[in-house]
Structures are given as structure tokens and as C-alpha cells.
Design an enzyme around this catalytic site. Sequence first.
Site, PDB file in Angstrom:
ATOM      1  N   SER A  92       0.883  -1.312   0.084  1.00 13.74           N
ATOM      2  CA  SER A  92       0.084  -0.080  -0.043  1.00 13.74           C
ATOM      3  C   SER A  92       0.795   1.339   0.027  1.00 13.74           C
ATOM      4  CB  SER A  92      -0.912   0.077   1.143  1.00 13.74           C
ATOM      5  OG  SER A  92      -1.593   1.271   1.299  1.00 13.74           O
ATOM      6  N   ARG A 337      -0.144  -3.966  -6.874  1.00 15.98           N
ATOM      7  CA  ARG A 337      -1.315  -4.414  -6.637  1.00 15.98           C
ATOM      8  C   ARG A 337      -2.418  -3.670  -6.976  1.00 15.98           C
ATOM      9  NH1 ARG A 337      -5.093  -7.519  -5.334  1.00 15.98           N
ATOM     10  NH2 ARG A 337      -5.499  -8.390  -3.278  1.00 15.98           N
ATOM     11  N   THR A 373      -7.227   1.818   4.350  1.00 17.85           N
ATOM     12  CA  THR A 373      -6.662   0.881   5.340  1.00 17.85           C
ATOM     13  C   THR A 373      -7.625   0.930   6.648  1.00 17.85           C
ATOM     14  OG1 THR A 373      -4.361   0.895   4.795  1.00 17.85           O
ATOM     15  CG2 THR A 373      -4.919   0.257   6.980  1.00 17.85           C
ATOM     16  N   CYS A 524       0.340  -6.444 -17.531  1.00 21.68           N
ATOM     17  CA  CYS A 524       0.661  -6.982 -16.352  1.00 21.68           C
ATOM     18  C   CYS A 524       2.186  -6.567 -16.064  1.00 21.68           C
ATOM     19  CB  CYS A 524       1.036  -8.625 -16.634  1.00 21.68           C
ATOM     20  SG  CYS A 524       1.931  -9.559 -15.549  1.00 21.68           S
ATOM     21  N   CYS A 548       4.489 -14.291 -11.082  1.00 17.50           N
ATOM     22  CA  CYS A 548       3.250 -13.537 -10.509  1.00 17.50           C
ATOM     23  C   CYS A 548       3.372 -12.813  -9.188  1.00 17.50           C
ATOM     24  CB  CYS A 548       2.195 -14.613 -10.585  1.00 17.50           C
ATOM     25  SG  CYS A 548       0.432 -13.728 -10.090  1.00 17.50           S
ATOM     26  N   CYS A 551      -1.139  -9.296  -8.097  1.00 18.53           N
ATOM     27  CA  CYS A 551      -1.658  -8.151  -8.329  1.00 18.53           C
ATOM     28  C   CYS A 551      -3.206  -8.182  -8.879  1.00 18.53           C
ATOM     29  CB  CYS A 551      -0.909  -7.190  -9.235  1.00 18.53           C
ATOM     30  SG  CYS A 551      -1.261  -7.462 -11.080  1.00 18.53           S
ATOM     31  N   CYS A 554      -4.571  -8.983 -14.344  1.00 17.57           N
ATOM     32  CA  CYS A 554      -5.022  -9.934 -15.510  1.00 17.57           C
ATOM     33  C   CYS A 554      -6.394 -10.409 -15.549  1.00 17.57           C
ATOM     34  CB  CYS A 554      -4.077 -11.179 -15.701  1.00 17.57           C
ATOM     35  SG  CYS A 554      -3.934 -12.207 -14.299  1.00 17.57           S
TER      36      CYS A 554
END
Length: 579
Positions: A92, A337, A373, A524, A548, A551, A554
Amino acid sequence: MHRAIRAAAAAAGRALSPARASPSPPHAPGWGATRWLCSGREALSYDVVIVGAGPAGLAAAIRLKQLCRAADADLSVCVLEKGSEVGAHVLSGNVFEPRALDELIPKWRQEKAPIRVPVSSDKFWLLTKNQAWTLPSPFDNKGNYVISLSQLVRWMATKAEELGVEVYPGFAASEIIYDENQIVTGVATNDVGIAKDGTKRETFQPGVELRGRITLLAEGCRGSLSEKIIRNHKLRESGQGQHQTYALGIKEVWEIEEGKHEPGSVIHTVGWPLDTKTYGGSFLYHLDDRQLAIGLVVALNYQNPFLSPYDEFQKFKQHPAVRKLLEGGTAIQYGARTLNEGGFQSIPYPVFPGGAIIGCSAGFLNVPKIKGTHTAMKSGMLAAEATFKALIEGSSMELYWENLKKSWIWEELHKARNYRPAFEYGFVPGMALSALERYIFKGKSPYTFKHGKPDHEATDAANLHAPIQYPKPDGQITFDVPTSLYRSNTNHEHDQPPHLRLRDPTVPEKVNLPVYAGPESRYCPARVYEYVSDEKGDPKLHINAQNCLHCKACDIKDPKQNIEWTVPEGGGGPGYTVM
């Protein structure tokens, strides 16, 4: 892997039992005996099973145990986390608003929470290619802190364990378990030690079923189990009714030169390098220890299939005002992310038979604040309070939904509801409408904008756009993807079934490549997808699943929704430490 959960269960005084058919679990406080199952897997029983050790899941676990102590009650609570350790998959910005934490753990300052750097300045820039124009800041970060969220959740996990919560990192919940009445009764972890061809390797261990009287899903943005629940139970239609819309955040943490470091300095930008039809912006946050968090957020409803969020981020770092901060420094971590941007209009009904969805899985991000958050934590606390009453007093989990609508989450997101969809009309109209919302209506406008097309439908055909030529990385400020991936500590067992699945394996070559110029090779941020020539010289999509970053871009952006993201073996994926 699964031996670890067995050992942890044994240490907590629980026995895993082999499966056989049995009736449904009893509905009485303190249910803790193992349920016998008919699946061939072993099982553990808890009063509450929480999937995801992020801020929402851990806040829910802590609040449950606090309520137990106050009422002299005993509810068993476990938290499953797919990362190799708590915080390994948490990424984050993060300018942290402590409102929810003040409610949950009022003495967090005395308890050495990793929240040390108060915001000292707040700047807002409009970027052109070579200039940074200072605008009035729309943010109010007084009383907030610049933090690493991955470090905060590790601290929260220790607080949960001190209260008696059982936290199991390294275990991926891959399946929802239902009883004969289609009520959710828990989750199952995936089998480990399965080879790519489906055979069992020597390391094979079957998954474990974790049964709960109530199951809380706190998987974060685009959680795989949460999405199935939302779809199967039509929860979005039962909630605010609109589809979710997303953005992709790409972030690095740098160690910069002492003379350039200003602890607590917060800078947000809009404009360059993104075009006027693409919503997004960047951030530069000064932490402690000469660390700088830098990132770019790109809304995934962008139109140009040639756009590469990763390369836009590298381009952003070349801006003169940014490059001078980074020169002489060292990039120490990289990650990416997706985040929910649908806000108020996209909140689903969060209760399903047997449990509830909390945190970013439900989508409580406040877009104009760029914060989620505190709302995620509060949602977990509200769900915990409803769960406690349901298990101890026999009330309904509907209480979670009722209290959510009475909470400051609802008030905050309602006021912010028109900022994100305003940018459907482009950058300049979006800025004007946002100013109108903030300074004139102050969140009380009489109208509510709707979102545009779902992100995957927003992608134009390639023939409507020219390819974008991105500069080559210089290896000092900008980097190629393999170099960045190394800094993410990403690792997956190579010989395992692919967790990125094509619903129709012919779509990439028949649709994505000829119509959209193969956008999966660009959206990606880990170069998982690439087109390579087969033995006949024809292009074929190759999936590098070991790259990978989890995130979920895709799963969201594929034009035909042909890619399904599923959990790999627990413990795989990135290994963030300061994100």
C-alpha cells in the site's frame, strides 16, 4: 507446508481428524471439536475462520478476542494467510489515518506500533513533461502517518496472537465449503506437492479443511473466494448495484541520499505521464531511515491497449522533479497490487449464509483520500461485533450490514462518491467536477454519478491507437522487469499446476492478439504473459506463472475475461518486507 499447520494446531491443543461423513456442526458457543468430513481431507474446527491476514482480517480477529475477554466468553478464532509470512503480500502507499486503530488499540503508541513518521508536509503537483506546478492540496493529512503497511500488519498479527488468535501464514484458501443447505461452513486449503501434469510428487500433502461457524473473507482487492461468493449470491446487485472499478498501483521503495530526505513529506501528482483520458496519479512519501516510497496508480479502465502501466511508472521516474530525488539512491523493493476504486456505488451486500466479506474484498477505499486501510479495519471490527452477537446471543449477521450503514465508513464514502466517476469525462472535466464536489457541495451534492464501462470493456481495439514507444531503462533510475521482480522477492514452486488459467485457450491468438495487439503482455507489471513463436513460427501466448505478483490485474483487465486468477500453493508469490 501442511505439517506446519498440523504442528501449530497441536500446539494450540487441537487435533486434526481424518474425514468421514457426519451431521452439520452444532450451533453453540465454544464449538471447537473437529468436524468429521467426507472429503478425504483432515479438518480443524473453529468458531470463526478468517481468510486473509491484512488489516481487515486482523482487526476482526483482535476485536473478536477483545469482546470475548470483556464478556468472559471463549470463541476460537483462526486467520489463514497465503503469503509465506504475515505482510509478505501486503502493499500500500501508505499515508495512514489512525482513526480505526485508535478505536481498536487505543494505546498503540505505547505498544510500539511501527507508526513513527507523522505527515510533516502535504504537496499536490500537476506535472507536465518537464515542469511540476504546485496546486492547492485537496488532501488533509494532519494527524496521519507515513508507514509501511506490511510492517503494520505483522505487528497486528502479534497482537492477535497475544489474545489467543491462531494465525497460519503460508496456507492458501482455495475452496469454499458448504453444508447440505448451501450455508458456508468454512474453507479448504489447496493440496501441495502436485506436479504440473497433475501427478503427486514425493512432497504431496492434502489440503486441510478449516471449519467455522462463521467465515469472514478478508482477501483484499479482487479476492478469489470473495468474488465467487459475490457472483454466486448476487451480492453486488443486493448492495449498491454498480460494478466494481479498479486501478493498478505500482510501487518502489528507495533509500535516498540524506540531504534529500524529509521524513513525513507527502507529495501527490496528477497529469504527466498519463494521457488526458486515463485516470491516475503518483505519490512520493518520505518514511524514516532515508526511505522513500514512490508509486504510480493507473485506473484499469484505460482505453489504449498499447499502454503499459509498468513502463509509465518508469517514465514517471524520469521527470526532472522526481529524478533529482532518486539520483544517488538505491531501489530496495518493488511490487504491484490492484485497488478498488468503485467506492460507495460499488459496495456489495456483504453478508452471505455463514459469513461476511470485509475490507478491500468488499471495496471500502476512499478514492479522493487515497486511503482504505482505516475503512478496511473498521469494517473488520464491525463484522467482528456482529459475529460475536451472532455466536453468543443468536442474532443475525445482518447486524453487520445495518451497523455498516450507520458507521463513519458509510458517511465517508457517501461524501466521496462522485470523485472517481467524474473522471469518466476526461481529466479536465474530472478536475473541475471534483473541485465542485469538494469546495461547493462538500460531499452533499443532490446527484450520484454512475461508473462507466467495466474495466475490461473499456479497452479499445488496437487499430484506434498508435503503439507507444517507451524509452529503454537506464539501470539507475529506470529498470527492466526482471530486475524489478528480483526486488519483489517473488518465488513460486515451478512444478505445480498453473494458477493462471485460460477459460478458452484459443482466445489469446484468435481475439486478444489480432484485435487488441496482445494487451496482456503490457498490463501485467511482472511480464507473466508474453507471445512467443511456436515451431511453425506462429505466435502463442506463454504464461510465466512463477513471475506472478498476485496483483490481479489480469483477472480484471483481460478484454474477454478469459483469465482466471486462482491461488497457487500457499507461501508462493512476493515477499514484501517494507511495502
